[in-house]
Design a protein around this motif. Structure first.
Motif, PDB file in Angstrom:
ATOM      1  N   THR A   1      -6.392  35.117  19.940  1.00 44.40           N
ATOM      2  CA  THR A   1      -6.425  34.620  21.314  1.00 44.40           C
ATOM      3  C   THR A   1      -7.549  35.321  22.067  1.00 44.40           C
ATOM      4  OG1 THR A   1      -4.794  36.227  22.096  1.00 44.40           O
ATOM      5  CG2 THR A   1      -3.948  34.089  21.354  1.00 44.40           C
ATOM      6  N   LEU A   2      -8.254  34.535  22.874  1.00 40.62           N
ATOM      7  CA  LEU A   2      -9.366  35.042  23.680  1.00 40.62           C
ATOM      8  C   LEU A   2      -9.035  34.770  25.145  1.00 40.62           C
ATOM      9  CD1 LEU A   2     -10.534  34.346  20.798  1.00 40.62           C
ATOM     10  CD2 LEU A   2     -12.697  34.001  21.932  1.00 40.62           C
ATOM     11  N   PRO A   3      -8.371  35.718  25.817  1.00 41.18           N
ATOM     12  CA  PRO A   3      -8.047  35.526  27.235  1.00 41.18           C
ATOM     13  C   PRO A   3      -9.308  35.519  28.095  1.00 41.18           C
ATOM     14  CG  PRO A   3      -6.629  37.192  26.260  1.00 41.18           C
ATOM     15  CD  PRO A   3      -7.745  36.919  25.282  1.00 41.18           C
ATOM     16  N   GLY A   4      -9.140  35.047  29.304  1.00 45.27           N
ATOM     17  CA  GLY A   4     -10.233  35.018  30.259  1.00 45.27           C
ATOM     18  C   GLY A   4     -10.241  36.241  31.149  1.00 45.27           C
ATOM     19  N   TRP A   5     -10.960  36.127  32.241  1.00 44.50           N
ATOM     20  CA  TRP A   5     -11.104  37.194  33.218  1.00 44.50           C
ATOM     21  C   TRP A   5      -9.729  37.678  33.660  1.00 44.50           C
ATOM     22  CZ3 TRP A   5     -11.835  36.439  39.029  1.00 44.50           C
ATOM     23  CH2 TRP A   5     -12.227  37.634  39.637  1.00 44.50           C
ATOM     24  N   LEU A   6      -9.521  38.966  33.698  1.00 43.83           N
ATOM     25  CA  LEU A   6      -8.286  39.660  34.075  1.00 43.83           C
ATOM     26  C   LEU A   6      -7.222  39.604  32.997  1.00 43.83           C
ATOM     27  CD1 LEU A   6      -8.032  38.612  37.844  1.00 43.83           C
ATOM     28  CD2 LEU A   6      -9.164  40.626  36.854  1.00 43.83           C
ATOM     29  N   GLY A   7      -7.484  38.982  31.855  1.00 44.34           N
ATOM     30  CA  GLY A   7      -6.523  38.941  30.758  1.00 44.34           C
ATOM     31  C   GLY A   7      -5.448  37.882  30.987  1.00 44.34           C
ATOM     32  N   SER A   8      -4.457  37.864  30.113  1.00 45.40           N
ATOM     33  CA  SER A   8      -3.346  36.918  30.198  1.00 45.40           C
ATOM     34  C   SER A   8      -2.049  37.700  30.290  1.00 45.40           C
ATOM     35  CB  SER A   8      -3.319  36.010  28.964  1.00 45.40           C
ATOM     36  OG  SER A   8      -4.465  35.190  28.925  1.00 45.40           O
ATOM     37  N   GLY A   9      -1.287  37.450  31.351  1.00 46.50           N
ATOM     38  CA  GLY A   9      -0.024  38.155  31.555  1.00 46.50           C
ATOM     39  C   GLY A   9       1.072  37.699  30.606  1.00 46.50           C
ATOM     40  N   PRO A  10       2.265  38.298  30.720  1.00 48.52           N
ATOM     41  CA  PRO A  10       3.347  38.025  29.770  1.00 48.52           C
ATOM     42  C   PRO A  10       3.847  36.582  29.767  1.00 48.52           C
ATOM     43  CG  PRO A  10       4.105  39.436  31.565  1.00 48.52           C
ATOM     44  CD  PRO A  10       2.628  39.300  31.711  1.00 48.52           C
ATOM     45  N   GLY A  11       3.703  35.856  30.871  1.00 45.61           N
ATOM     46  CA  GLY A  11       4.159  34.470  30.919  1.00 45.61           C
ATOM     47  C   GLY A  11       3.127  33.457  30.472  1.00 45.61           C
ATOM     48  N   HIS A  12       1.920  33.917  30.176  1.00 47.96           N
ATOM     49  CA  HIS A  12       0.827  33.028  29.757  1.00 47.96           C
ATOM     50  C   HIS A  12       1.093  32.525  28.340  1.00 47.96           C
ATOM     51  CE1 HIS A  12      -3.252  31.698  28.817  1.00 47.96           C
ATOM     52  NE2 HIS A  12      -3.547  31.823  30.105  1.00 47.96           N
ATOM     53  N   TRP A  13       0.700  31.306  28.043  1.00 43.46           N
ATOM     54  CA  TRP A  13       0.912  30.740  26.708  1.00 43.46           C
ATOM     55  C   TRP A  13       0.264  31.590  25.621  1.00 43.46           C
ATOM     56  CZ3 TRP A  13      -3.572  29.361  24.263  1.00 43.46           C
ATOM     57  CH2 TRP A  13      -4.683  29.038  25.057  1.00 43.46           C
ATOM     58  N   GLN A  14      -0.871  32.233  25.905  1.00 40.68           N
ATOM     59  CA  GLN A  14      -1.495  33.077  24.886  1.00 40.68           C
ATOM     60  C   GLN A  14      -0.590  34.257  24.539  1.00 40.68           C
ATOM     61  OE1 GLN A  14      -5.352  33.863  26.763  1.00 40.68           O
ATOM     62  NE2 GLN A  14      -6.321  32.691  25.117  1.00 40.68           N
ATOM     63  N   SER A  15      -0.036  34.910  25.550  1.00 38.28           N
ATOM     64  CA  SER A  15       0.861  36.048  25.308  1.00 38.28           C
ATOM     65  C   SER A  15       2.113  35.586  24.575  1.00 38.28           C
ATOM     66  CB  SER A  15       1.251  36.700  26.635  1.00 38.28           C
ATOM     67  OG  SER A  15       0.099  37.149  27.318  1.00 38.28           O
ATOM     68  N   ARG A  16       2.608  34.419  24.930  1.00 40.32           N
ATOM     69  CA  ARG A  16       3.804  33.880  24.281  1.00 40.32           C
ATOM     70  C   ARG A  16       3.512  33.527  22.821  1.00 40.32           C
ATOM     71  NH1 ARG A  16       7.588  31.905  28.794  1.00 40.32           N
ATOM     72  NH2 ARG A  16       8.619  30.782  27.121  1.00 40.32           N
ATOM     73  N   TRP A  17       2.304  33.016  22.545  1.00 38.97           N
ATOM     74  CA  TRP A  17       1.932  32.725  21.159  1.00 38.97           C
ATOM     75  C   TRP A  17       1.808  34.015  20.349  1.00 38.97           C
ATOM     76  CZ3 TRP A  17      -2.446  28.492  21.227  1.00 38.97           C
ATOM     77  CH2 TRP A  17      -1.907  27.292  21.713  1.00 38.97           C
ATOM     78  N   GLU A  18       1.338  35.073  20.983  1.00 36.77           N
ATOM     79  CA  GLU A  18       1.241  36.354  20.294  1.00 36.77           C
ATOM     80  C   GLU A  18       2.631  36.834  19.893  1.00 36.77           C
ATOM     81  OE1 GLU A  18      -0.911  38.540  23.271  1.00 36.77           O
ATOM     82  OE2 GLU A  18      -2.684  37.287  22.966  1.00 36.77           O
ATOM     83  N   ALA A  19       3.599  36.690  20.794  1.00 33.40           N
ATOM     84  CA  ALA A  19       4.973  37.126  20.515  1.00 33.40           C
ATOM     85  C   ALA A  19       5.675  36.196  19.525  1.00 33.40           C
ATOM     86  CB  ALA A  19       5.763  37.209  21.819  1.00 33.40           C
ATOM     87  N   ALA A  20       5.519  34.902  19.701  1.00 39.95           N
ATOM     88  CA  ALA A  20       6.266  33.936  18.893  1.00 39.95           C
ATOM     89  C   ALA A  20       5.638  33.645  17.533  1.00 39.95           C
ATOM     90  CB  ALA A  20       6.413  32.622  19.669  1.00 39.95           C
ATOM     91  N   HIS A  21       4.312  33.662  17.465  1.00 40.00           N
ATOM     92  CA  HIS A  21       3.627  33.227  16.242  1.00 40.00           C
ATOM     93  C   HIS A  21       2.790  34.322  15.583  1.00 40.00           C
ATOM     94  CE1 HIS A  21       4.809  29.159  17.282  1.00 40.00           C
ATOM     95  NE2 HIS A  21       4.208  29.263  18.449  1.00 40.00           N
ATOM     96  N   GLY A  22       2.785  35.510  16.149  1.00 37.69           N
ATOM     97  CA  GLY A  22       2.010  36.596  15.555  1.00 37.69           C
ATOM     98  C   GLY A  22       0.515  36.483  15.763  1.00 37.69           C
ATOM     99  N   ALA A  23       0.088  35.709  16.768  1.00 39.67           N
ATOM    100  CA  ALA A  23      -1.338  35.641  17.081  1.00 39.67           C
ATOM    101  C   ALA A  23      -1.827  37.019  17.523  1.00 39.67           C
ATOM    102  CB  ALA A  23      -1.591  34.612  18.192  1.00 39.67           C
ATOM    103  N   THR A  24      -3.094  37.276  17.331  1.00 41.89           N
ATOM    104  CA  THR A  24      -3.700  38.571  17.662  1.00 41.89           C
ATOM    105  C   THR A  24      -4.638  38.409  18.849  1.00 41.89           C
ATOM    106  OG1 THR A  24      -3.603  39.265  15.352  1.00 41.89           O
ATOM    107  CG2 THR A  24      -5.153  40.438  16.786  1.00 41.89           C
ATOM    108  N   ARG A  25      -4.422  39.205  19.874  1.00 40.38           N
ATOM    109  CA  ARG A  25      -5.286  39.172  21.053  1.00 40.38           C
ATOM    110  C   ARG A  25      -6.580  39.929  20.791  1.00 40.38           C
ATOM    111  NH1 ARG A  25      -3.358  39.767  27.139  1.00 40.38           N
ATOM    112  NH2 ARG A  25      -2.133  38.103  26.219  1.00 40.38           N
ATOM    113  N   VAL A  26      -7.696  39.348  21.196  1.00 41.50           N
ATOM    114  CA  VAL A  26      -8.961  40.072  21.208  1.00 41.50           C
ATOM    115  C   VAL A  26      -8.940  40.872  22.506  1.00 41.50           C
ATOM    116  CG1 VAL A  26     -11.467  39.918  21.257  1.00 41.50           C
ATOM    117  CG2 VAL A  26     -10.147  38.345  19.818  1.00 41.50           C
TER     118      VAL A  26
END
Length: 187
Positions: free
Chosen positions: A12-37
């Motif tokens: 996952t490549l979040p934008g400016w200020l990152g992605s908080g816990p309710g953001h779909w990127q953060s949820r994908w990291e928790a649910a699917h094991g995606a890795t945040r850059v």
């Protein structure tokens, strides 16, 4: 050599200020094991630093990978693809809500990112944007998709397609990303 039979890892490549816990990127990291850059500075994004960080994280992953970018992360992805020799490691990319960085207000808030890279991406890609995104007009996002050689999907009237959009786990986005792994790369 890339093992195209392997299930691609998702970055996952979040934008400016990152992605908080309710953001779909953060949820994908928790649910699917995606890795945040994870970037070193989310408040003052430097294009060169962010690009180098993406390159480092990508090289640390077994290929192939899928990239799920949001907002400024979309512009990062395009810039990285224009300069990296490692683009063959990418099986596909979902670019969600790219900002209209050439607007005066955004240029001032996030200097050094305009103009965006507009070359054709060397891997399958899909751009999704909302008709009422406060950071980009729909026709601007559609033009970026065309420039990048990416597919296009109108996300409806859902704001910036972030946590405030009420997407939750956003299964439609996840399915669209996974489908890109099965898309043959353009020659």
């Amino acid at each position: 050599m890339i093992d195209h039979q392997a299930s691609p890892r998702v970055l996952t490549l979040p934008g400016w200020l990152g992605s908080g816990p309710g953001h779909w990127q953060s949820r994908w990291e928790a649910a699917h094991g995606a890795t945040r850059v994870q970037q070193h500075d989310w408040q003052r994004p430097l294009r060169g630093d962010w690009t180098a960080r993406l390159q480092d994280v990508l090289l640390a992953q077994p290929a192939p990978v899928l990239l799920a970018a949001h907002s400024l992360g979309c512009l990062l992805l395009a810039w990285w693809a224009a300069h990296s020799r490692e683009t063959a490691r990418v099986a596909g990319a979902l670019l969600v809500a790219p900002p209209e960085i050439e607007r005066a207000d955004l240029r001032q808030q996030i200097p050094g990112w305009a103009p965006p890279a507009r070359q054709r991406l060397p891997f399958p890609a899909l751009v999704m944007a909302s008709s009422d995104d406060p950071y980009a007009r729909l026709d601007y996002a559609r033009q970026l998709a065309q420039d990048w050689g990416a597919g296009w999907q109108d996300g409806g009237a859902r704001g910036h397609l972030n946590a405030d959009s009420g997407l939750g786990d956003w299964p439609e986005g996840w399915q669209a990303l996974r489908a890109l792994a099965a898309t043959p790369a353009a020659s």
